[in-house]
Design a protein around this motif. Structure first.
Motif, PDB file in Angstrom:
ATOM      1  N   THR A   1      17.500  41.929  39.367  1.00 45.30           N
ATOM      2  CA  THR A   1      17.488  43.158  40.170  1.00 45.30           C
ATOM      3  C   THR A   1      18.387  44.230  39.583  1.00 45.30           C
ATOM      4  O   THR A   1      18.248  45.412  39.908  1.00 45.30           O
ATOM      5  CB  THR A   1      17.952  42.855  41.607  1.00 45.30           C
ATOM      6  OG1 THR A   1      19.253  42.250  41.558  1.00 45.30           O
ATOM      7  CG2 THR A   1      16.978  41.904  42.290  1.00 45.30           C
ATOM      8  N   HIS A   2      19.305  43.824  38.719  1.00 46.17           N
ATOM      9  CA  HIS A   2      20.207  44.801  38.086  1.00 46.17           C
ATOM     10  C   HIS A   2      20.134  44.618  36.565  1.00 46.17           C
ATOM     11  O   HIS A   2      20.563  43.592  36.044  1.00 46.17           O
ATOM     12  CB  HIS A   2      21.642  44.607  38.573  1.00 46.17           C
ATOM     13  CG  HIS A   2      22.611  45.565  37.938  1.00 46.17           C
ATOM     14  ND1 HIS A   2      22.582  46.927  38.173  1.00 46.17           N
ATOM     15  CD2 HIS A   2      23.631  45.356  37.056  1.00 46.17           C
ATOM     16  CE1 HIS A   2      23.535  47.521  37.480  1.00 46.17           C
ATOM     17  NE2 HIS A   2      24.183  46.586  36.780  1.00 46.17           N
ATOM     18  N   ILE A   3      19.563  45.619  35.893  1.00 41.27           N
ATOM     19  CA  ILE A   3      19.378  45.556  34.443  1.00 41.27           C
ATOM     20  C   ILE A   3      20.489  46.359  33.766  1.00 41.27           C
ATOM     21  O   ILE A   3      20.707  47.530  34.087  1.00 41.27           O
ATOM     22  CB  ILE A   3      18.005  46.124  34.020  1.00 41.27           C
ATOM     23  CG1 ILE A   3      16.883  45.437  34.806  1.00 41.27           C
ATOM     24  CG2 ILE A   3      17.797  45.958  32.524  1.00 41.27           C
ATOM     25  CD1 ILE A   3      16.758  43.962  34.547  1.00 41.27           C
ATOM     26  N   THR A   4      21.192  45.726  32.842  1.00 43.46           N
ATOM     27  CA  THR A   4      22.281  46.389  32.127  1.00 43.46           C
ATOM     28  C   THR A   4      21.841  46.793  30.727  1.00 43.46           C
ATOM     29  O   THR A   4      20.796  46.349  30.221  1.00 43.46           O
ATOM     30  CB  THR A   4      23.488  45.442  32.004  1.00 43.46           C
ATOM     31  OG1 THR A   4      23.122  44.338  31.152  1.00 43.46           O
ATOM     32  CG2 THR A   4      23.906  44.932  33.368  1.00 43.46           C
ATOM     33  N   ASP A   5      22.656  47.623  30.089  1.00 49.26           N
ATOM     34  CA  ASP A   5      22.378  47.993  28.702  1.00 49.26           C
ATOM     35  C   ASP A   5      22.370  46.751  27.804  1.00 49.26           C
ATOM     36  O   ASP A   5      21.603  46.671  26.841  1.00 49.26           O
ATOM     37  CB  ASP A   5      23.418  48.992  28.189  1.00 49.26           C
ATOM     38  CG  ASP A   5      23.231  50.381  28.772  1.00 49.26           C
ATOM     39  OD1 ASP A   5      22.216  50.589  29.462  1.00 49.26           O
ATOM     40  OD2 ASP A   5      24.089  51.249  28.534  1.00 49.26           O
ATOM     41  N   LYS A   6      23.204  45.786  28.139  1.00 46.74           N
ATOM     42  CA  LYS A   6      23.237  44.540  27.363  1.00 46.74           C
ATOM     43  C   LYS A   6      21.898  43.827  27.446  1.00 46.74           C
ATOM     44  O   LYS A   6      21.408  43.279  26.439  1.00 46.74           O
ATOM     45  CB  LYS A   6      24.352  43.641  27.892  1.00 46.74           C
ATOM     46  CG  LYS A   6      24.534  42.365  27.093  1.00 46.74           C
ATOM     47  CD  LYS A   6      25.709  41.542  27.630  1.00 46.74           C
ATOM     48  CE  LYS A   6      25.871  40.245  26.837  1.00 46.74           C
ATOM     49  NZ  LYS A   6      27.008  39.433  27.350  1.00 46.74           N
ATOM     50  N   ASP A   7      21.261  43.825  28.623  1.00 43.00           N
ATOM     51  CA  ASP A   7      19.935  43.222  28.784  1.00 43.00           C
ATOM     52  C   ASP A   7      18.905  43.941  27.913  1.00 43.00           C
ATOM     53  O   ASP A   7      18.048  43.303  27.284  1.00 43.00           O
ATOM     54  CB  ASP A   7      19.482  43.296  30.247  1.00 43.00           C
ATOM     55  CG  ASP A   7      20.327  42.437  31.160  1.00 43.00           C
ATOM     56  OD1 ASP A   7      20.730  41.339  30.744  1.00 43.00           O
ATOM     57  OD2 ASP A   7      20.589  42.881  32.297  1.00 43.00           O
ATOM     58  N   LEU A   8      18.973  45.267  27.890  1.00 38.58           N
ATOM     59  CA  LEU A   8      18.013  46.062  27.133  1.00 38.58           C
ATOM     60  C   LEU A   8      18.167  45.808  25.630  1.00 38.58           C
ATOM     61  O   LEU A   8      17.185  45.762  24.890  1.00 38.58           O
ATOM     62  CB  LEU A   8      18.193  47.547  27.436  1.00 38.58           C
ATOM     63  CG  LEU A   8      18.018  47.956  28.904  1.00 38.58           C
ATOM     64  CD1 LEU A   8      18.284  49.450  29.074  1.00 38.58           C
ATOM     65  CD2 LEU A   8      16.620  47.610  29.400  1.00 38.58           C
TER      66      LEU A   8
END
Length: 299
Positions: A179-186
Motif C-alpha cells: 500500500t506504500h511504495i517507496t523510491d527504494k521499491d521503484l
C-alpha cells in the motif's frame, strides 16, 4: 503572374522526395519536363531553391521559406477546385496520432467524422510524438493528436484533453500487495517502458525525476499491448495511460500501483502547421475535437 501552380507542384514534389525523377513519377510527367519547369521557375526570379548534393536536391534556406508559402497556396487552390467541381465541401483528411490516442481514442473521432460527412475518408498514421511532428512539418499529414510536449516555431500546439499515466504490475508481483511504495521499491523493480521519443516516456521520465537514470529498464517497446502482455507475464512493471489500462484493471489481469509522491498527469495536444491552410475537412475535425478555431488563429 510569372509562375504557375504546376511549377509549384513540381517544386513541392521535388522538395518532398529530394529527387526530380521521383517527383516526376508522382506527377505523371517526364523527368526532363520536371527539370525544365524547376529551372524555369528559378530563372524567372533569379533565385536558387535547392542545394544540389550529388543526385539529391535539398531545399536551401530560401527554398524552405518558399515551400511553406507554396504549400499553403496549393492547398487553397485545391480547395477552390474542390468547391468548383461541386463535390462535398468536407473532403478526405490525413491525421497523425500517437499510440495511445490512435489505438484508444481515434476510432470514435473517425466514426463521427465519416458519419457527419458521408463519402469522406480518414487516413490515420500512428507513430510517436517526434515522428508525427516531422510529418506535420513536412506536410505529409494534415494535423496531429499527440501525447508528448512539443516546441517548434512552425507548429500551432493546443491543449486538447487531460490524461494521466498509471504504474501497474501483475497481480502476482510483490508490489501488488504493498500500500506504500517507496523510491527504494521503484529502484529495485524491473521496468518495461515505451521507447524514448514517445509522449508516454516523456511524461514518465519527468514524473520519475531524480530516479530515471538509476531505474532498471528491462525492455523498451513501441507497442502498448506488448508492454501489457509482458507485465502480465511477470517480466516487470510499467507505466501507461489510464485509457489503455482500464479494461485490464476491470478484468484484474493487471493491478495499479499507487505512487502518490509522483505526478503522472499530462495533456494530449492538437498540432497543426502554422501555415497549413484550414480546409473544410480540417475545420470539421477541429470541431469534432472541440478545438477553438479562434484560439489557434491567435497563436
Amino acid at each position: 503572374m510569372r509562375y504557375t501552380l504546376r511549377q509549384l507542384e513540381i517544386f513541392l514534389a521535388t522538395a518532398h522526395h529530394q529527387n526530380v525523377t521521383k517527383a516526376a513519377e508522382e506527377l505523371s510527367m517526364s523527368q526532363s519536363a520536371a527539370s525544365g519547369a524547376l529551372k524555369d521557375l528559378e530563372t524567372q526570379f533569379d533565385v536558387q531553391l535547392f542545394d544540389r548534393v550529388g543526385k539529391r536536391l535539398q531545399t536551401n534556406e530560401f527554398g524552405n521559406r518558399v515551400r511553406i508559402r507554396a504549400e499553403a497556396l496549393l492547398a487553397q487552390a485545391k480547395e477552390l477546385e474542390h468547391e468548383l467541381s461541386q463535390h462535398d465541401k468536407v473532403g478526405h483528411i490525413k491525421v497523425g496520432a500517437t499510440l495511445t490516442i490512435g489505438n484508444y481514442l481515434c476510432v470514435d473521432l473517425i466514426k463521427q467524422y465519416i458519419r457527419e460527412s458521408p463519402g469522406t475518408q480518414v487516413k490515420l498514421e500512428v507513430a510517436n510524438t517526434e515522428s508525427i511532428a516531422r510529418a506535420i512539418l513536412n506536410f505529409d499529414i494534415d494535423l496531429g493528436l499527440v501525447e508528448g510536449e512539443l516546441h517548434h516555431p512552425d507548429l500551432d500546439i493546443v491543449n486538447w484533453r487531460k490524461d494521466s499515466l498509471i504504474c501497474f504490475c501483475s497481480p502476482s508481483h510483490p508490489l501488488a500487495q504493498k500500500t506504500h511504495i517507496t523510491d527504494k521499491d521503484l529502484l529495485a523493480a524491473k521496468w518495461i517502458l515505451r521507447e524514448p521519443g514517445s509522449g508516454t516516456r516523456q511524461t514518465f521520465d519527468r514524473a520519475m525525476s531524480g530516479l530515471t537514470p538509476s531505474l532498471d529498464i528491462e525492455l523498451e517497446l513501441q507497442h502498448t499491448e506488448a508492454i501489457k502482455r509482458a507485465v502480465e507475464n511477470g517480466l516487470g512493471i510499467s507505466c501507461l495511460s489510464e485509457i489503455a489500462l482500464q479494461t485490464a484493471f476491470d478484468r484484474k489481469t493487471l493491478v495499479p500501483i499507487n505512487i502518490p509522491s509522483r505526478d503522472f498527469t499530462r495533456h494530449f495536444y492538437f498540432v497543426i502547421h502554422k501555415h497549413k491552410y484550414r480546409a473544410a475537412g480540417i475545420l470539421k475535425w477541429m470541431g469534432i475535437c472541440n478545438i477553438d478555431f479562434e484560439t489557434i488563429d491567435k497563436l
